[in-house]
Design a protein around this motif. Structure first.
Motif: not given
Length: 285
Positions: A276-285
């Motif tokens: 399960f890998v998650a990152y903040s939506k502020e880093f959307d590309y």
């Protein structure tokens, strides 16, 4: 300045995803029990039945790209780019980062290659690279700024792994053998927060409890829906396990995408491994 980004196959990146980007990939290696040395590609995984070998408890190992392979790749990329940012597999799994630093300090590469320290894992490396690609296309040309963005991305990323076979981790020195044997004997799964120092956050026999732990960590870190989550599995995972995992995530109201678990992790943790890998939506590309 034209900047390129280099990843390795531990990022789970496919050629399809790289079209139109400044990102390239160098494969790591998979070593079979008979010492056959394979480039870590899906074609080789399937051709040589690597996952079946892993499941049959054969002694399948992994290895970094060699200094010579790095020299060739750096030279090739520097014909197209003025500078390369090489985001390697993490140091707690491989010595690839140290090797990359060593090669980048050779006279012909000095000042042209940056190898940032980081603790990103699996597809988060790819997501971070695609975010950098977006910034570069928006005309960001300062290498130091881009490296700082990697750190910012890392500070808002989570990786949780539920190994399918802890005995394989123990064999590779990545888990305590006694701990692994106890868990396997009781069919208990370890839920591990994968970071610079991986930490067990739970032991559970039920999938629902595992997903509750994942959900709690996501909410604590990001709040509701402030993240992008990927469920990582191998293409050989038992269908029932995959369907049950999807159902439990949906029952918790967790939005997610699916991607393949990079084979390096499957070799070390088993083909039934869940990531399960998650990152903040502020880093959307």
């Amino acid at each position: 300045m034209k900047i390129g980004v280099l990843l390795d196959s531990s990022s789970g990146t496919t050629n399809e995803e790289l079209k139109g980007t400044n990102i390239e990939v160098i494969p790591l290696h998979i070593i079979l029990e008979d010492e056959s040395d394979l480039s870590d590609t899906r074609e080789n995984i399937e051709k040589y039945d690597v996952y079946k070998r892993v499941n049959d408890k054969e002694n399948v190992k992994t290895s970094q790209a060699s200094p010579g392979e790095l020299e060739i790749k750096y030279t090739e990329m520097l014909k197209k780019y003025d500078h390369i940012i090489h985001i390697t597999i993490t140091k707690n799994i491989s010595s690839m980062q140290d090797t990359a630093v060593m090669v980048s300090n050779q006279e012909e590469f000095k000042g042209k290659i940056t190898v940032p320290e980081h603790n990103l894992a699996a597809t988060a490396i790819k997501d971070c690279a695609l975010y950098l690609n977006k910034l570069i296309k928006e005309d960001e040309k300062d290498v130091n700024t881009l490296v700082k963005k990697i750190t910012e991305f890392e500070n808002k990323f989570i990786a949780i792994i539920v190994p399918g076979d802890l005995s394989k981790l123990a064999k590779g020195g990545r888990a305590v053998k006694i701990f692994a044997s106890i868990l396997n004997a009781f069919k208990t799964k370890a839920v591990i927060h994968w970071a610079a120092k991986p930490k067990k956050i739970a032991m559970a026999r039920k999938l629902s409890i595992i997903i509750e732990k994942v959900s709690g960590m996501l909410d604590k870190t990001y709040g509701k829906n402030g993240y992008n989550l990927k469920l990582l599995t191998t293409w050989d995972i038992p269908k029932r396990l995959l369907e049950n995992t999807r159902s439990e995530l949906e029952a918790e109201g967790i939005k997610f995408e699916e991607a393949y678990l990079p084979s390096i992790y499957a070799v070390h943790a088993g083909i039934d491994t869940l990531g399960f890998v998650a990152y903040s939506k502020e880093f959307d590309y």
